[in-house]
Design a protein around this motif. Structure first.
Motif, PDB file in Angstrom:
ATOM      1  N   PHE A   1       0.870  -1.180   0.000  1.00 40.66           N
ATOM      2  CA  PHE A   1       0.000   0.000   0.000  1.00 40.66           C
ATOM      3  C   PHE A   1       0.901   1.222   0.000  1.00 40.66           C
ATOM      4  N   PRO A   2       0.390   2.354  -0.458  1.00 46.85           N
ATOM      5  CA  PRO A   2       1.229   3.553  -0.376  1.00 46.85           C
ATOM      6  C   PRO A   2       1.451   3.928   1.084  1.00 46.85           C
TER       7      PRO A   2
ATOM      8  N   THR B   1       1.917   6.241   4.374  1.00 49.17           N
ATOM      9  CA  THR B   1       1.372   7.542   4.774  1.00 49.17           C
ATOM     10  C   THR B   1       2.516   8.546   4.844  1.00 49.17           C
TER      11      THR B   1
ATOM     12  N   GLN C   1       4.627   7.934   7.848  1.00 50.58           N
ATOM     13  CA  GLN C   1       5.540   6.788   7.718  1.00 50.58           C
ATOM     14  C   GLN C   1       6.769   7.174   6.902  1.00 50.58           C
TER      15      GLN C   1
ATOM     16  N   GLY D   1      -2.342   0.871  15.330  1.00 51.34           N
ATOM     17  CA  GLY D   1      -2.836   0.814  13.965  1.00 51.34           C
ATOM     18  C   GLY D   1      -2.223   1.846  13.034  1.00 51.34           C
ATOM     19  N   SER D   2      -1.226   2.575  13.512  1.00 49.62           N
ATOM     20  CA  SER D   2      -0.668   3.633  12.667  1.00 49.62           C
ATOM     21  C   SER D   2       0.333   3.081  11.657  1.00 49.62           C
ATOM     22  N   GLY D   3       0.679   1.787  11.786  1.00 48.43           N
ATOM     23  CA  GLY D   3       1.537   1.172  10.784  1.00 48.43           C
ATOM     24  C   GLY D   3       3.022   1.244  11.101  1.00 48.43           C
ATOM     25  N   LYS D   4       3.372   0.843  12.307  1.00 48.94           N
ATOM     26  CA  LYS D   4       4.779   0.854  12.693  1.00 48.94           C
ATOM     27  C   LYS D   4       5.533  -0.339  12.107  1.00 48.94           C
ATOM     28  N   THR D   5       4.797  -1.449  11.908  1.00 49.32           N
ATOM     29  CA  THR D   5       5.486  -2.674  11.507  1.00 49.32           C
ATOM     30  C   THR D   5       6.183  -2.530  10.159  1.00 49.32           C
TER      31      THR D   5
ATOM     32  N   PRO E   1      -3.384   5.321   8.358  1.00 51.67           N
ATOM     33  CA  PRO E   1      -3.516   5.041   6.928  1.00 51.67           C
ATOM     34  C   PRO E   1      -4.867   5.525   6.414  1.00 51.67           C
TER      35      PRO E   1
ATOM     36  N   ARG F   1      -9.236   4.584   6.858  1.00 53.98           N
ATOM     37  CA  ARG F   1      -9.664   4.048   8.151  1.00 53.98           C
ATOM     38  C   ARG F   1     -10.854   4.834   8.655  1.00 53.98           C
TER      39      ARG F   1
ATOM     40  N   ASN G   1      -3.236  -8.345  15.806  1.00 52.57           N
ATOM     41  CA  ASN G   1      -3.817  -7.764  14.601  1.00 52.57           C
ATOM     42  C   ASN G   1      -4.761  -8.733  13.888  1.00 52.57           C
TER      43      ASN G   1
ATOM     44  N   ARG H   1      -8.964  -2.041  12.434  1.00 57.49           N
ATOM     45  CA  ARG H   1      -7.734  -2.275  11.682  1.00 57.49           C
ATOM     46  C   ARG H   1      -8.020  -2.618  10.228  1.00 57.49           C
TER      47      ARG H   1
HETATM   48  P1  ADP Z   1       0.850  -0.735  14.713  1.00 60.21           P
HETATM   49  O1  ADP Z   1       1.435   0.606  14.519  1.00 60.21           O
HETATM   50  O2  ADP Z   1      -0.260  -0.722  15.712  1.00 60.21           O
HETATM   51  O3  ADP Z   1       1.872  -1.793  14.986  1.00 60.21           O
HETATM   52  P2  ADP Z   1       0.522  -2.180  12.291  1.00 60.21           P
HETATM   53  O4  ADP Z   1       1.892  -1.991  11.815  1.00 60.21           O
HETATM   54  O5  ADP Z   1       0.150  -3.501  12.867  1.00 60.21           O
HETATM   55  O6  ADP Z   1       0.145  -1.064  13.336  1.00 60.21           O
HETATM   56  O7  ADP Z   1      -0.467  -1.778  11.123  1.00 60.21           O
HETATM   57  C1  ADP Z   1      -1.857  -1.874  11.282  1.00 60.21           C
HETATM   58  C2  ADP Z   1      -2.506  -2.293   9.973  1.00 60.21           C
HETATM   59  O8  ADP Z   1      -2.432  -1.259   9.035  1.00 60.21           O
HETATM   60  C3  ADP Z   1      -1.837  -3.487   9.334  1.00 60.21           C
HETATM   61  O9  ADP Z   1      -2.819  -4.342   8.845  1.00 60.21           O
HETATM   62  C4  ADP Z   1      -1.003  -2.874   8.219  1.00 60.21           C
HETATM   63  O10 ADP Z   1      -0.815  -3.758   7.160  1.00 60.21           O
HETATM   64  C5  ADP Z   1      -1.855  -1.697   7.812  1.00 60.21           C
HETATM   65  N1  ADP Z   1      -1.096  -0.574   7.252  1.00 60.21           N
HETATM   66  C6  ADP Z   1       0.076  -0.080   7.696  1.00 60.21           C
HETATM   67  N2  ADP Z   1       0.467   0.993   6.956  1.00 60.21           N
HETATM   68  C7  ADP Z   1      -0.493   1.176   6.027  1.00 60.21           C
HETATM   69  C8  ADP Z   1      -0.679   2.129   4.953  1.00 60.21           C
HETATM   70  N3  ADP Z   1       0.220   3.101   4.723  1.00 60.21           N
HETATM   71  N4  ADP Z   1      -1.791   2.037   4.210  1.00 60.21           N
HETATM   72  C9  ADP Z   1      -2.701   1.071   4.455  1.00 60.21           C
HETATM   73  N5  ADP Z   1      -2.600   0.157   5.432  1.00 60.21           N
HETATM   74  C10 ADP Z   1      -1.502   0.190   6.207  1.00 60.21           C
END
Ligand code: ADP
Ligand code: MG
Length: 691
Positions: free
Chosen positions: A258-259, A261, A264, A290-294, A441, A444, A548, A577
């Motif tokens: 996905f693109p 944010t 990020q 859910g902010s996409g740290k992974t 992202p 949401r 998740n 999520r």
């Molecule tokens: P956390 O910050 O809580 O660890 P995660 O990394 O688990 O969050 O990401 C939460 C969900 O959002 C996951 O399913 C991930 O694939 C999705 N995600 C992360 N970044 C983006 C993005 N830029 N656009 C869309 N979905 C995203």
């Protein structure tokens, strides 16, 4: 400095032992914790319950002793021509019986409370009106004292007198500790005036100025220390340079799902800047659930691997480690990278192959729990260590990871989903660089949160059915705390059974997850939920962190009044999520304390983790939020991190600016700083010891 009148050797020893006060400087920093307002007198007819305290001038008509044993008390009738009231004492009765004068004139001070149709003050302060007796006037300081000190007549009044003598004596020796520029810029009062007015305020306005000045000074020096430690650390520890970006490019072009944010991308830039700086990175990545740290973590790993280094990702629980592993494995496979997992349940047999693979550098990424800290875990070249959900790891454990690369310490990225208010982060992690993902992202939908009372349960069950009908899944969470563990398990099991009755098989499948289950059992349940074999997962807070399951759209929290605010927010973060509308239902009983109401209302009002963290800080104070590991940094005497955010920001900016311009304080305008730091360094010589 002259010998301090009013403090003999015995009192000095008491001050040492009871209050840890050794020097005149310590004594001056023993600030009053409140002031009694003795600026005005009240008549008895003016008394009101809402007054925190009042001062009344009048005549003691009569007194007698009542009651037996611990209830024994002296009760006096006090009048002033507008009415009469009672004064009550439970302690010091013998002394009172000896000294109270019938028909004597007194000034009394204390909290008026209605009792039996008139006001009474329990343990009032009592001042004789007598020509040669000094009456308390103005703002009278009240100091934190111990019973022992009071017994030896070192009460607030006595300390106040000592302070006056000390301030008068020390006046010519008290030096300004802040540069003139800061004093001008923030319109601060001088050090001397501040010290004088913090103990013996000329007026409430002066007191406020004194507080503001001393808070600024405290936070300024606190930030100066933290920032310069960070600079020193940077100078001291080199870091591997990760300049190659082939893997990164490949991932961006072919695999990025996905693109990213904007937030990020910004954070990745910050990390990349660290990676090419030649210095070790020590960075805290804050991002709401859910902010996409992974994905940010994974991309950072790619940069390390691209440059011949290995990366590890450490999580606080097995469930989380598994989840990270399962989430990253497809990416790693697609990139042709080797990824392994090491947790408490990794078999000895597997370890036998895993250890050498790591040591030989065959494994590029290892995900795991605390098991990664074991000495047997050695790397060929560990370049990046990512620690997820930082609050569960201590400083000592972080140090262990450093040591995993004896040649050059790995870059450290600490990720936390527990938003820490900026003010607190600046102080607690002043020695880490901070990155924030402050954007969710796109697409949401904000989670809708509602508050329901227990009697609405059937309505909630109906709502759950509806959502399940749509193909969604539901969490139901119960509190579990050690002190009431037995009862809590019973509640959990009762709840589980009633849900089973309301959601019968074979139409519905329900899972249960709690801390007493074995790791593989927990994992099984989690996997069943993840594979959508169960529609409802009844659980304790073991699911709190990081799990998740995007298809889960309802979070029901039972006995929500028993959870802290940040915990509620973490739990809520398990839903919302995916792309569907998600819901959080907070169930409570009817009787709620005002703090609880605030917590629930805050949850209903906002999804913003930082806003929630701020409210939490207001409710609980900073100590609780941070746990014990950072307690050393919290020794603030006057500033209050929950309230003094703006002062802290100003102090930090000032400290940063001065360190940038003049790191060793050699410029003439920074002489006050240099002198103050020198003085702190040799406190003993500079401040005569109290004797
Ligand atoms: P956390 O910050 O809580 O660890 P995660 O990394 O688990 O969050 O990401 C939460 C969900 O959002 C996951 O399913 C991930 O694939 C999705 N995600 C992360 N970044 C983006 C993005 N830029 N656009 C869309 N979905 C995203
Ligand atoms: Mg996470």
């Amino acid at each position: 400095m002259e010998f301090l009148r009013g403090v003999g050797p015995q009192r000095a020893e008491l001050l040492n032992k009871e209050l840890n006060i050794f020097t005149y400087g310590d004594l001056l920093q023993h600030y009053p914790f409140r002031f009694d307002d003795r600026t005005r007198f009240y008549t008895i007819s003016e008394l009101d319950e809402s007054l925190p305290a009042a001062q009344v001038r009048g005549r003691l008509r009569d007194w007698y002793t009542e009651g037996e044993g611990s209830k024994k008390r002296v009760v006096a009738t006090f009048t002033d021509g507008t009415g009469s009231m009672s004064l009550v004492w439970f302690q010091g009765l013998t002394w009172l019986e000896k000294t109270l004068r019938r028909e004597g004139e007194y000034v009394v001070y204390g909290k008026p409370q209605p009792f039996n149709g008139r006001y009474s003050i329990v343990h009032p302060e009592l001042d004789n009106i007598h020509p040669d007796h000094e009456l308390e006037t103005g703002m009278v300081p009240v100091y934190n004292l111990t019973e022992k000190l009071r017994k030896r007549h070192l009460d607030s009044k006595a300390i106040g007198k000592i302070m006056r003598t000390l301030l008068e004596g020390a006046w010519p020796h008290l030096r300004e500790t802040l540069p003139d520029e800061l004093i001008q810029k923030y319109r601060l009062i001088g050090k001397r005036e501040a010290l004088w007015n913090i103990h013996l305020p000329q007026s409430p306005a002066w007191l406020r100025q004194a507080e503001r000045r001393l808070k600024f000074e405290e936070l300024f020096y606190n930030q100066l220390r933290l920032i310069s430690n960070k600079l020193l650390q940077k100078e001291e520890y080199p870091g591997q340079v990760f300049a190659n970006t082939q893997l990164l490019k490949h991932f961006y072009e072919h695999l990025l799902p996905f693109p990213l944010t904007g937030a990020q991308k910004r954070v990745l830039k910050e990390i990349r800047t660290d990676f090419v700086s030649g210095k070790q990175m020590n960075r805290l990545l804050q991002g709401d659930v859910g902010s996409g740290k992974t994905i940010v973590a994974f991309i950072a790993m790619l940069m390390a691997i691209d440059n011949g280094a290995q990366a590890c990702l450490m999580a606080p629980t097995e469930i989380l480690a598994d989840q990270h592993y399962n989430g990253l494995k497809p990416f790693a496979d697609a990139m042709g990278l080797n990824i392994s997992i090491l947790t408490g349940s990794t078999t000895t047999k597997r370890r036998k192959t895993l250890h050498p693979e790591l040591q030989e550098g065959k494994t590029h990424i290892i995900v795991g729990t605390h098991a990664l800290l074991e000495d047997a875990v050695q790397f060929k070249n560990l370049g990046l260590c990512i620690i997820d959900e930082q609050h569960r790891f201590g400083v000592a454990q972080r140090a262990k990871m450093w040591a995993k690369n004896p040649v050059i310490p790995p870059h450290i990225l600490v990720m936390t989903a527990t938003p820490i208010p900026r003010t607190l982060a600046m102080t607690l992690y002043g020695n880490l660089d901070i990155s924030v993902i402050d954007e969710l992202p796109a697409g949401r939908k904000p989670i809708k949160t509602v508050h329901k009372y227990d009697k609405h349960r059937s309505e909630i069950f109906g709502f759950m059915r509806q959502e399940i009908e749509k193909g969604r899944q539901v969490y139901v969470v119960y509190p579990l705390i050690e002190e009431s563990e037995k009862l809590d398990y019973k509640d959990l099991m009762d709840g589980f059974e009633s849900i089973q009755r309301a959601f019968p098989r074979p139409k519905y499948e329900i899972g249960i997850l709690h801390g007493k289950m074995l790791p593989y059992e927990k994992d099984d349940e989690m996997q069943r939920f993840l594979r959508h074999e169960t529609q409802i997962l009844v659980a304790t807070t073991v699911i709190e962190v990081g799990v998740n399951v995007p298809n889960a759209s309802v979070m029901v929290i039972e006995s929500a009044e028993r959870f802290g605010l940040s915990q509620l927010h973490q739990l809520r973060g398990r839903v919302g999520r995916g792309s569907e509308q998600s819901y959080c239902v907070l169930m409570t009983g009817y009787k709620l304390s005002s703090d609880t109401k605030t917590r629930i209302e805050t949850m209903v009002r906002t999804n913003n983790g930082f806003e929630i963290a701020d409210v939490d800080l207001q409710l609980r104070g900073p100590g609780d939020l941070t746990g014990t590991q950072q307690s050393g940094l919290m020794d603030l005497m006057i500033a209050d991190l929950a309230k003094d955010g703006p002062i802290l920001t100003a102090a930090r900016e000032s400290a940063q600016k001065i360190l940038d311009e003049d790191p060793h304080f050699v410029l003439p305008q920074n002489a006050p700083i240099r002198n103050h730091i020198d003085a702190l360094g040799k406190k003993e010589n500079n401040w005569s010891r109290i004797s």
